[in-house]
Design a protein around this motif. Structure first.
Motif, PDB file in Angstrom:
ATOM      1  N   LYS A 235       0.835  -1.213   0.000  1.00  0.00           N
ATOM      2  CA  LYS A 235       0.000   0.000   0.000  1.00  0.00           C
ATOM      3  C   LYS A 235       0.868   1.262   0.000  1.00  0.00           C
ATOM      4  O   LYS A 235       0.545   2.257  -0.645  1.00  0.00           O
ATOM      5  CB  LYS A 235      -0.924   0.013   1.230  1.00  0.00           C
ATOM      6  CG  LYS A 235      -2.055  -0.997   1.161  1.00  0.00           C
ATOM      7  CD  LYS A 235      -3.089  -0.551   0.142  1.00  0.00           C
ATOM      8  CE  LYS A 235      -4.240  -1.529   0.006  1.00  0.00           C
ATOM      9  NZ  LYS A 235      -5.139  -1.173  -1.105  1.00  0.00           N
ATOM     10  N   TRP A 236       1.976   1.218   0.758  1.00  0.00           N
ATOM     11  CA  TRP A 236       2.865   2.377   0.832  1.00  0.00           C
ATOM     12  C   TRP A 236       3.512   2.648  -0.522  1.00  0.00           C
ATOM     13  O   TRP A 236       3.636   3.788  -0.952  1.00  0.00           O
ATOM     14  CB  TRP A 236       3.918   2.144   1.912  1.00  0.00           C
ATOM     15  CG  TRP A 236       4.908   3.256   2.085  1.00  0.00           C
ATOM     16  CD1 TRP A 236       6.252   3.183   1.931  1.00  0.00           C
ATOM     17  CD2 TRP A 236       4.646   4.617   2.460  1.00  0.00           C
ATOM     18  NE1 TRP A 236       6.848   4.397   2.183  1.00  0.00           N
ATOM     19  CE2 TRP A 236       5.890   5.309   2.501  1.00  0.00           C
ATOM     20  CE3 TRP A 236       3.484   5.328   2.746  1.00  0.00           C
ATOM     21  CZ2 TRP A 236       5.985   6.649   2.833  1.00  0.00           C
ATOM     22  CZ3 TRP A 236       3.592   6.684   3.072  1.00  0.00           C
ATOM     23  CH2 TRP A 236       4.816   7.320   3.108  1.00  0.00           C
ATOM     24  N   ARG A 237       3.911   1.576  -1.228  1.00  0.00           N
ATOM     25  CA  ARG A 237       4.503   1.766  -2.560  1.00  0.00           C
ATOM     26  C   ARG A 237       3.486   2.383  -3.516  1.00  0.00           C
ATOM     27  O   ARG A 237       3.812   3.279  -4.282  1.00  0.00           O
ATOM     28  CB  ARG A 237       5.012   0.433  -3.110  1.00  0.00           C
ATOM     29  CG  ARG A 237       6.288  -0.048  -2.450  1.00  0.00           C
ATOM     30  CD  ARG A 237       6.972  -1.125  -3.279  1.00  0.00           C
ATOM     31  NE  ARG A 237       6.190  -2.350  -3.381  1.00  0.00           N
ATOM     32  CZ  ARG A 237       6.231  -3.331  -2.480  1.00  0.00           C
ATOM     33  NH1 ARG A 237       7.010  -3.221  -1.411  1.00  0.00           N
ATOM     34  NH2 ARG A 237       5.513  -4.421  -2.639  1.00  0.00           N
ATOM     35  N   GLU A 238       2.251   1.879  -3.475  1.00  0.00           N
ATOM     36  CA  GLU A 238       1.202   2.454  -4.329  1.00  0.00           C
ATOM     37  C   GLU A 238       0.975   3.921  -3.977  1.00  0.00           C
ATOM     38  O   GLU A 238       0.791   4.772  -4.843  1.00  0.00           O
ATOM     39  CB  GLU A 238      -0.104   1.674  -4.143  1.00  0.00           C
ATOM     40  CG  GLU A 238      -0.097   0.269  -4.737  1.00  0.00           C
ATOM     41  CD  GLU A 238      -1.353  -0.510  -4.345  1.00  0.00           C
ATOM     42  OE1 GLU A 238      -2.336   0.124  -3.903  1.00  0.00           O
ATOM     43  OE2 GLU A 238      -1.332  -1.749  -4.453  1.00  0.00           O
ATOM     44  N   HIS A 239       0.999   4.201  -2.675  1.00  0.00           N
ATOM     45  CA  HIS A 239       0.763   5.573  -2.206  1.00  0.00           C
ATOM     46  C   HIS A 239       1.870   6.515  -2.686  1.00  0.00           C
ATOM     47  O   HIS A 239       1.595   7.642  -3.114  1.00  0.00           O
ATOM     48  CB  HIS A 239       0.681   5.563  -0.674  1.00  0.00           C
ATOM     49  CG  HIS A 239       0.358   6.896  -0.065  1.00  0.00           C
ATOM     50  ND1 HIS A 239      -0.833   7.554  -0.289  1.00  0.00           N
ATOM     51  CD2 HIS A 239       1.077   7.704   0.762  1.00  0.00           C
ATOM     52  CE1 HIS A 239      -0.837   8.702   0.370  1.00  0.00           C
ATOM     53  NE2 HIS A 239       0.313   8.816   1.018  1.00  0.00           N
ATOM     54  N   LEU A 240       3.132   6.033  -2.638  1.00  0.00           N
ATOM     55  CA  LEU A 240       4.251   6.859  -3.115  1.00  0.00           C
ATOM     56  C   LEU A 240       4.088   7.209  -4.586  1.00  0.00           C
ATOM     57  O   LEU A 240       4.345   8.338  -5.010  1.00  0.00           O
ATOM     58  CB  LEU A 240       5.577   6.119  -2.915  1.00  0.00           C
ATOM     59  CG  LEU A 240       6.131   6.032  -1.488  1.00  0.00           C
ATOM     60  CD1 LEU A 240       7.398   5.184  -1.473  1.00  0.00           C
ATOM     61  CD2 LEU A 240       6.422   7.412  -0.924  1.00  0.00           C
TER      62      LEU A 240
END
Length: 910
Positions: free
Chosen positions: A767-772
């Motif tokens: 989720k964090w990678r998608e958010h970045l």
């Protein structure tokens, strides 16, 4: 007549004078302890360290221990290195301990200064000493490690591609030497690990940053990024690259001041026609259509690659690879890549293999990384011009430490010529005169291209010389060491942070090492004695000739870089002189308004080869440099404002990961997530203040099966009396809790805990990678909101917060759904599932571990290194289609070309 400010300074002294004066009593106390400490034997010095730690644990502060600790460290350095620190070096150490930047001139022994605050603070926790390159990290760790060893402390050094166990041992040491890039990357890598015992860093207590202006200012314009390979678009880059050379000056506008280049309307029309002919743009489609966004982006990057990036200045091509050159140090930066397709555009321009683009896995700016430290300090020869930025961004004060001996260097006024040809003719003549009288000359240039151009002129003039630039990086220390020999001529592309002093008469240690290498059986003492005698003669010759002569061929954008070059001469009271040769065709002069000056010089009737020399010229140039520095400060401030928004979110995510890794059992966390999902489902399908006949029970029933994995008679609840939203919620919570309890029993509690933890970490990371990625896209478009009179930063803050909230909601749903759908298995299947999840995590960590050291780039929006994808072993390999993989065995190399075994790579999906 003196002004009020001048009178006040004469009476009371400057604020800097008062700070220096305040350290005198401490220095006197340290000196008074010297006889007592000298009386101790070697074991007594080590015992002092144990004594200090005991006193700390009993309530004394580091400030209380400072005089004794500094006196002990000075004695250890005297015994281990034969160096006794001067009083001004002790002052520098005191300022560093207080969390300041100590500005100390070149040759004042900053490397030794760092040992004092490092030793004192290492008594309380880990200390990081930050250097500008790996060579200096290794050299200083080995050199100063002897001092720490004599005090009973351990020293570690961190370097690129270091084995994990060795890296953990380096961070476990009392004092760790590392580059800023490695520290930042290790912070990001640690926050991609799945187990606490895999993390390397032990917190951020105290850091001393060497060449602090270079690291915290010059390199802080861009973030550090760990990235992984993405879609391959080599054909698109190649096609665009064939078009760009056909553009004329009417097709684009170039602004060198802001390093910006854009297409004109004529350019867009020309491109549309060309792209349609090549089949890259559909008939009837224009570059202004939404579908053309990606194409326009790559066209812009292609244009920038051709018009803003120069070979042998911004990058070099070596072994079929485009390697960036650090604009501040002139060093190569292997592994660092420009982002957003810009590096690929340069590869297409140079006709070398085009590496795939990358997706961001993790990122952080240097500003936000170094602000993690409880206490930060730094040292450099040139910080005063950037004092405001250090205070605003990092809360660091700048203190100028007096030199041990008065500076005897003569700084001459700049000589300005009308043309570059006249300037270079004058430079060659000036070098010839210095060389003939035996004076060593250090010639500073701003690019590889210019250093090689000057080298050719000196060769034509039969003047022997050495060239130091990115191409001669390996022999750097040797070239710098020889630069003080009588009559030596050394051309250097930027001298910032070289780490090796230029000693008049040459470097004795290098000569001794050379002699011992040439005669391994010789007597080392006799060889040293002979060389020291010869060195004394050489040194006297150079001093008689006037010391080291620093000749700069043009001004840099930053005054600090000029001052660093100038500071190479006149170390420790040595004689020396410096001068800058400029022309109206130099980049700084040309970009910042030399037209008017050219007209004035023309009217004055200056003859060919004549120079204008006047202090006013120096002042006007410094004003131009100050403008550039101000603009670069604004770029860094803007970058930081946007990153501060992401940094708050990064801290939340990283602290949540740490909490999960530290927890023995995360069942409570997953349970809270599941209950929150149930609350959201009930609110969605049975809205508050609505009647039962208005509820969407069919939707709720389907959602319960999909999200919670439970089959409950939701449809009949609407017909029951007394069933409201709270009752529905309670029934769903009870049913889902029972469902998960049965699942935990079937899996076994230990396995279930492990699965929950791994699932949580993987989902957070995903989720964090998608958010970045989403934030990158938001950042690229939010600037256009300014046209609607809306502040882009406020818009970014608002929308990024909404996106973060959405990410957290999605995280809860994903974790709940995945846990609900897991089915009990046989022992073998269970072990395989856990192993598969671990392998997936390892792939993420592997991408992080492979990230090359270094990610800052000359572009404000550029960002970091890439993990380059290898060529697939199987022709036609398609990651999404197993039919194209061939039929590899479990232990065979994976057909994707990663170099891993199939079972550890794509085989994990089988």
């Amino acid at each position: 007549m003196l002004g009020i400010g001048s009178i006040t300074r004469k009476v009371f002294g400057t604020p800097n004078d008062r700070k220096v004066k305040a350290t005198r009593p401490l220095v006197d106390r340290i000196n008074a302890l010297e006889p007592e400490i000298q009386a101790l034997d070697d074991a007594g010095l080590v015992a002092k360290t144990t004594e200090f730690r005991t006193r700390l644990s009993e309530g004394e502060s580091l400030d209380d221990l400072l005089p004794e600790a500094f006196a002990t460290c000075r004695e250890a350095a005297r015994r281990a290195l034969g160096l006794r620190a001067f009083d001004v070096q002790l002052m520098g150490g005191i300022f560093l301990h207080q969390g300041n930047i100590a500005e100390m001139k070149t040759g004042e022994g900053k490397t030794l200064v760092a040992t004092f605050p490092a030793y004192l603070n290492a008594l309380a926790g880990p200390v990081h000493i930050v250097t500008v390159n790996d060579y200096l990290a290794r050299r200083d760790a080995e050199w100063m490690g002897k001092v720490y060893g004599a005090l009973g402390l351990t020293t570690g050094v961190v370097y690129p591609r270091q084995p994990d166990e060795e890296k953990k041992a380096a961070y476990a040491a009392d004092i760790t030497y590392a580059t800023n890039n490695e520290l930042g990357f290790d912070y990001l890598r640690d926050n991609m690990k799945s187990e606490l015992n895999q993390m390397a860093q032990r917190g951020h207590v105290f850091a001393i940053v060497d060449e602090v202006d270079s690291i915290l200012i010059d390199e802080a314009r861009t973030p550090l990024i760990i990235s992984g390979p993405a879609q391959d678009r080599s054909e698109l880059y190649g096609g665009i690259d064939r078009i760009i050379p056909e553009l004329t000056d009417d097709h684009y506008s170039l602004d060198e001041k802001t390093r910006n280049v854009t297409f004109t309307d004529e350019g867009n029309e020309f491109l549309e026609e060309k792209l349609q002919q090549m089949g890259l743009l559909e008939e009837g489609q224009t570059l202004y259509d939404p579908e053309s966004t990606t194409l326009v982006h790559h066209l812009s990057q292609g244009l920038r690659a051709h018009k803003l990036f120069q070979k042998d200045k911004d990058y070099i091509v070596r072994d079929g690879e485009v390697i960036l050159v650090d604009e501040f140090t002139g060093r190569m930066m292997p592994g660092r890549r420009l982002s957003d397709g810009l590096h690929q555009a340069i590869e297409a321009k140079e006709n070398v293999a085009i590496q795939p683009e990358n997706v961001t896995l993790a990122s952080v700016t240097f500003q936000n990384y170094f602000r993690l430290y409880d206490k930060l300090s730094g040292m450099t020869g040139t910080a005063a011009t950037e004092a405001e930025e250090f205070m605003q961004i990092y809360g660091l004060g700048v203190v100028e430490v007096p030199t041990n001996k008065p500076i005897a260097r003569i700084d001459q006024d700049d000589q300005v010529y009308r043309t570059a040809r006249e300037k270079f003719d004058a430079i060659v003549e000036e070098i010839r005169m210095a060389h003939e009288k035996g004076q060593p000359v250090l010639v500073g240039t701003t690019s590889i291209e210019k250093s090689e151009q000057l080298s050719n002129l000196l060769t034509e003039a039969n003047l022997p010389h050495n060239v130091l630039n990115a191409r001669q990086h390996e022999s750097e220390a040797q070239i710098v060491g020889d630069a003080g020999l009588p009559g030596a001529i050394t051309i250097a592309t930027n001298m910032a942070g070289r780490g090796t002093d230029i000693k008049l008469g040459g470097n004795v240690e290098f000569k001794v090492m050379e002699a011992l290498a040439a005669d391994p059986n010789g007597n080392p003492d006799e060889i040293r004695q002979r060389i020291e005698s010869e060195h004394g003669e050489s040194e006297n010759r150079v001093i008689e000739a006037g010391g080291l002569f620093v000749l700069a061929t043009e001004r840099h954008e930053s005054r600090r870089i000029d001052n660093q070059l100038r500071g190479r001469s006149g170390r420790q009271g040595d004689p020396g002189r410096s001068i800058f040769f400029l022309s109206l065709e130099d980049d700084l002069m040309r970009i910042f308004g030399s037209d008017r000056l050219d007209n004035v010089l023309g009217k004055l009737g200056m003859k060919d080869g004549e120079a204008i020399v006047h202090p006013w010229v120096n002042k006007s140039l410094e004003r131009a440099q100050a403008k550039v520095e101000g603009r670069n400060f604004d770029i860094r401030k803007q970058l930081l404002k946007f990153d501060d928004v992401m940094n708050d979110q990064r801290k939340v995510v990283f602290s949540q990961r740490l909490e999960i890794m530290e927890a023995e059992d995360v069942t409570e966390i997953t349970e809270d997530m599941r209950h929150q999902v149930i609350d959201d489902l009930v609110d969605e399908y049975c809205p508050p203040k609505s009647y039962a006949d208005q509820w969407n029970l069919e939707g709720l029933y389907a959602a319960c099966i999909e999200k919670l994995g439970i089959d409950v008679p939701v449809m009949s609840w609407g017909d029951e009396d007394g069933v409201d939203q709270d009752e529905v919620r309670e029934r769903l919570v009870k049913a889902s809790d029972e469902h998960m309890e049965k699942k935990a029993e079937a899996f076994g509690p230990d396995t279930m805990r492990q699965i929950e933890k791994q699932l949580l970490l993987q989902t957070i990371d995903g989720k964090w990678r998608e958010h970045l990625l989403t934030l990158e896209h938001l950042r690229s478009v939010v600037g256009f909101r300014g046209y609607a009179q809306r502040d882009p930063l406020n818009e970014y803050k608002t929308e990024s917060f909404q996106l973060f909230q959405g990410m957290l909601d999605g995280l809860r749903e994903d974790v709940t759904e995945k846990l609900a759908q897991i089915r009990p298995m046989s022992d073998e299947q269970r072990r395989e599932l856990v192993a598969q999840m671990e392998r997936q995590q390892q792939r993420v960590e592997q991408a992080a571990a492979q990230a090359p050291a270094g990610a800052t780039t000359p572009e404000a929006e550029a960002a970091g290194p890439a993990v380059a994808a290898s060529e697939p072993l199987v022709e036609g390999f398609d990651e999404t289609d197993p039919a194209t993989w061939g039929n590899p065995g479990r232990n065979d190399p994976c057909p994707c070309g990663s170099g891993n075994k199939f079972k550890h790579c794509h085989g994990r999906l089988a």
